[in-house]
Design an enzyme around this catalytic site. Structure first.
Site: not given
Ligand code: PLP
Length: 553
Positions: A120, A192, A195, A218, A360
């Site tokens: 992301h 990270d 998900q 999430k 993203c």
């Molecule tokens: N990392 C992953 C894999 C994501 O799917 C997302 C959000 O969709 C993020 C990071 C960023 O999360 P946040 O927007 O809650 O900071």
């Protein structure tokens, strides 16, 4: 046995009058919130509101207790040894920014940061910034995670990877990290887990990472709160990058010292109501029959793939990009012929919520030659009927909108050659059509009059504020009778092209005074746009108007 209907009954949003036909399949973006989380947020403001860490009165003490109680709960939830290994942040994005900023002093020119192409933007852009500042190099895992061990070199300082792709749902096997981690003790391993937390069991005690980030919104928690886990010895090596109140030991006019982690990373007033919601959210997740829930989600995502496989065999212009194997609950489709934005709009008109776009993850899409993907992401409150509704709406789209195929591909790069593109449009034709559904189809067909103009697809021509991409170029003709303006457009959405055409057929080849005299509010309501068009599509039209008025000013 896991009972999805009983599970769904916890989520009041689905039982509001306006949401009764809602099919919510955008869970990878954010999940809905159970009543207990909503109650905890409200209850904080009703009964406990005060600032934490200022324990001079009863309410402040109870806010502090809440903060520390949820910190302990979060540590237990993730399997951290100590509660002080948990930092409250604003979300995964802020956590990853803290990590990139906080580890930059560990990097020298030529050092390597190993990422994957699945990241992301939140786990890519902060590292790009740090790499530029320090002279470190970004290296990308080629192939699958199995190969991560072969790709670490003596120069690798940081490995930061997603535990599951937010576009394709594929779960990365973090066990590979565990095997490699022991062999590279000087390397920081970051996961990270945005998900996966709340879906598959994750326990940082298994020692596969030094840091882990996630966003509770999430997994049924409130927005505005994130978790950053850092192993104690690693957290203490992280440099602080956000400064202010609450993280201070001593301040003089020219210098300050800070308290120990995690508090050194929590400058300013903490989002206490969200933290209260997070506590309730963890309790909620822990109360569920997790194995049954996971099995049910697997069945759901299998079913989505079954249905989409039928769809792609009936409509070969559509590609199914995902497989249900080792999948967190995401299916994705793309097409060279159909606009993903239009499919998203179509589904939205029928209250089916999916996400369309680059998610993203632009580098991932670019590596596959894709510009937009339609993503369906399930949660255990979804039902098989939800998937049937999705499937039937998709089939309707492809059956009734085959004219949405982009017809003309402009080869002529001279914008002025498209000046007359919309001159045949007579908006009065639209007014004679009674039903909104038929008007919508007519709008789509107007979109067909707008030629595809890839040469317009650049940032300078992009109108901001539109849901789909809309590019515009202006031709200014000056003569002794005055100056007239003609706008030439393109979009990745046929609906947006059609709607834009309805504006442009009124303004093109007119002077500023003539354009300003048009009553657009009356025009839109005559066309029924304000009443029937979804809010975001309507605000896209307003964005185009704003652009026109700024141009002619
Ligand atoms: N990392 C992953 C894999 C994501 O799917 C997302 C959000 O969709 C993020 C990071 C960023 O999360 P946040 O927007 O809650 O900071």
């Amino acid at each position: 046995m896991f009972d999805p209907i009983q599970f769904k009954s916890n989520f009041p949003l689905f039982f509001q009058k306006e949401n009764q036909s809602l099919v919510y399949l955008d869970n990878a973006a954010t999940t809905q919130k159970p009543q207990c989380v909503i109650d905890a947020v409200t209850d904080f403001y009703i009964t406990k509101n005060a600032n934490a860490n200022r324990a001079s009165h009863r309410l402040a003490r109870s806010a502090t207790n809440l903060l520390e109680g949820v910190r302990q709960k979060s540590a237990d939830f993730l399997g951290a040894r100590y509660k002080d290994e948990i930092v409250f942040t604003a979300g995964a994005t802020e956590s990853l920014n803290f990590l990139a900023q906080g580890l930059s002093h560990q990097l020298n020119k030529g050092d390597e940061i190993l990422l994957s192409v699945y990241e992301h933007h939140a786990n890519l852009v902060p590292w790009q910034v740090i790499a530029k500042e320090t002279g470190a190099k970004l290296v990308f895992i080629s192939g699958d995670f199995e190969s991560v061990g072969n790709q670490l070199t003596s120069k690798t300082r940081i490995v930061s990877c997603t535990a599951a792709s937010n576009v394709f749902g594929k779960i990365s096997d973090v066990d590979f990290f565990k095997n490699v981690k022991d062999k590279f003790p000087g390397v920081f391993f970051i996961i990270d887990a945005s998900q996966v937390i709340g879906k598959i069991p994750v326990n940082v005690k298994d020692n596969f990472c030094d840091f882990l980030v996630c966003s509770p919104h999430k997994f049924y928690g409130p927005t505005g709160i994130g978790l950053l886990y850092g192993r104690k010895d690693c957290l203490s090596r992280l440099r602080v990058s956000k400064f202010g109140g609450e993280m201070i030991k001593n301040v003089d006019l020219l210098d300050s010292s800070y308290v120990e982690p995690p508090y050194s990373f929590e400058a300013g007033t903490s989002p206490l109501a969200s933290i209260a919601g997070l506590g309730a959210c963890i309790d909620f997740v822990e109360r569920q029959y997790k194995k049954g829930m996971l099995e049910y989600e697997k069945k759901l995502i299998n079913y989505v793939h079954e249905k989409l496989s039928v769809l792609v065999s009936d409509f070969p212009e559509v590609n199914l990009l995902t497989s249900p194997r080792n999948n967190i609950g995401i299916a994705a489709i793309s097409s060279d012929k159909y606009s993903m934005a239009d499919i998203g709009f179509w589904l939205d008109e029928q209250d089916v919520a999916v996400r369309v776009g680059d998610h993203c993850a632009q580098p991932l899409l670019k590596s596959l030659n894709l510009t937009a993907v339609l993503r369906v992401s399930v949660a255990p409150y979804n039902t098989f009927e939800d998937i049937d509704v999705l499937f039937s709406c998709l089939c309707d789209f492809f059956n009734s909108n085959s004219e949405c195929l982009d017809v003309a591909l402009a080869t002529d790069k001279k914008v002025s050659n498209y000046k007359d593109e919309l001159s045949a449009i007579n908006y009065h034709d639209l007014l004679t059509i009674r039903s909104w559904g038929n008007r919508y189809k007519k709008i789509l067909s107007l979109g067909k009059l707008v030629n595809k103009k890839p040469f317009l697809h650049n940032n300078e021509s992009l109108v901001s504020g539109c849901e789909a991409k809309l590019w515009i170029n202006t031709i200014v003709d000056k003569s002794q009778n005055g100056t007239v303006f003609t706008f030439v457009i393109d979009s990745d959405s046929m609906v947006v092209k059609g709607l834009a055409a309805l504006i442009l057929c009124r303004v093109n080849a007119k002077s500023a005074t003539q354009i300003k005299s048009i009553d657009f509010d009356a025009y839109f309501s005559e066309l029924g746009l304000e009443k029937y068009l979804s809010e975001s599509r309507f605000s896209g039209m307003q964005a185009l108007l704003k652009h026109i008025f700024l141009t002619i000013k």
